[in-house]
Design a protein around this motif. Structure first.
Motif, PDB file in Angstrom:
ATOM      1  N   LEU A 226      82.862  68.765  13.139  1.00 31.88           N
ATOM      2  CA  LEU A 226      82.183  67.745  12.342  1.00 31.88           C
ATOM      3  C   LEU A 226      80.837  68.241  11.818  1.00 31.88           C
ATOM      4  N   ALA A 227      80.095  68.946  12.670  1.00 32.52           N
ATOM      5  CA  ALA A 227      78.814  69.496  12.236  1.00 32.52           C
ATOM      6  C   ALA A 227      79.017  70.496  11.101  1.00 32.52           C
ATOM      7  N   GLY A 228      80.092  71.280  11.207  1.00 26.83           N
ATOM      8  CA  GLY A 228      80.402  72.230  10.149  1.00 26.83           C
ATOM      9  C   GLY A 228      80.783  71.561   8.846  1.00 26.83           C
ATOM     10  N   GLU A 229      81.259  70.309   8.931  1.00 23.32           N
ATOM     11  CA  GLU A 229      81.599  69.522   7.755  1.00 23.32           C
ATOM     12  C   GLU A 229      80.401  68.762   7.202  1.00 23.32           C
ATOM     13  N   GLY A 230      79.244  68.965   7.825  1.00 18.65           N
ATOM     14  CA  GLY A 230      78.031  68.315   7.351  1.00 18.65           C
ATOM     15  C   GLY A 230      77.799  66.919   7.896  1.00 18.65           C
TER      16      GLY A 230
ATOM     17  N   ALA B 200      83.359  68.974  22.623  1.00 21.46           N
ATOM     18  CA  ALA B 200      82.577  70.074  22.059  1.00 21.46           C
ATOM     19  C   ALA B 200      83.233  70.630  20.797  1.00 21.46           C
ATOM     20  N   LEU B 201      84.554  70.794  20.810  1.00 22.80           N
ATOM     21  CA  LEU B 201      85.262  71.330  19.643  1.00 22.80           C
ATOM     22  C   LEU B 201      85.191  70.363  18.462  1.00 22.80           C
ATOM     23  N   LEU B 202      85.309  69.066  18.737  1.00 25.60           N
ATOM     24  CA  LEU B 202      85.217  68.079  17.665  1.00 25.60           C
ATOM     25  C   LEU B 202      83.809  68.043  17.091  1.00 25.60           C
ATOM     26  N   HIS B 203      82.821  68.107  17.962  1.00 21.89           N
ATOM     27  CA  HIS B 203      81.423  68.126  17.512  1.00 21.89           C
ATOM     28  C   HIS B 203      81.179  69.334  16.604  1.00 21.89           C
TER      29      HIS B 203
END
Length: 217
Positions: free
Chosen positions: A31-35, A25-28
């Protein structure tokens, strides 16, 4: 190192209760925040077919023969890779997956004593040889992991309920697999704070994302 697909395939491995779901969940989120476009999934149960198989291998009340169990996991993996994982990687997505073939090698190969090589070859055949670009192994002593599972206050599934000797074999096999493939594995002490673990995983993933198909991006 080059990759055979446009995306990035990250798997999280380790015994039950080590924190794979939290780290996924933290990695997701990062990554989503990085686009990045992220596909987060799991085995077994990442497809409709997989949900049915998951119910059999983890929650079936009767006995499931060890070889049948290994074949069911392989069937789930074959369908999951064909319909979810490979299409996502071909699109250039990041796939974050809770468990993959290393779990089968550890749980069925070592835990069920079916043999590392036989179970690995079965999974490689089922997936046409697809291996993760990064496998994060969250390592934790079974006694501490069991404390976490007890604190969660939910019924154990068939594998969680196995005796300590089973889980000791599983942990030893995970560590042996990591030692055999140090370039693919990132081994972390799961007793460390979740934020610290997440930072180390992000660091490795960021380096991998700096590599494009055919070389450096």
């Amino acid at each position: 190192m080059t990759r055979p697909h446009a995306g990035l395939f990250v798997t999280l491995e380790g015994g039950d209760g080590v924190g794979k779901t939290t780290q996924a969940a933290l990695l997701h989120e990062w990554l989503a925040g990085e686009g990045r476009t992220v596909v987060r999934t799991r085995e077994p149960g990442g497809t409709e077919v997989g949900v049915l198989i998951r119910d059999i291998v983890l929650h079936h009340r009767g006995e499931v023969a060890p070889r049948a169990e290994a074949l069911l996991y392989a069937a789930d993996r074959a369908h999951h890779v064909e319909t979810v994982v490979r299409p996502a990687l071909d699109r250039g997505d990041v796939v974050i997956q809770d468990r993959y073939l290393d779990s089968s090698v550890s749980y069925q190969g070592a835990g069920r004593v079916l043999g590392r090589d036989e179970v690995r070859e079965l999974s490689l055949w089922a997936t046409d040889g697809l291996l993760p670009d990064l496998t994060v192994l969250l390592d934790l002593d079974h006694a501490r992991a069991r404390e976490r599972l007890d604190a969660a206050d939910k019924p154990f599934d068939r594998l969680e309920a196995e005796e300590s000797a089973f889980h000791d074999r599983v942990r030893a096999e995970f560590l042996a697999l990591a030692q055999a493939e140090p370039d693919r594995f990132l081994v972390l002490d799961a007793a460390q704070p979740a934020a610290e673990l997440a930072a180390r995983i992000r660091s490795r993933v960021a380096r991998l994302l700096g590599e494009s198909v055919g070389g450096r991006g």
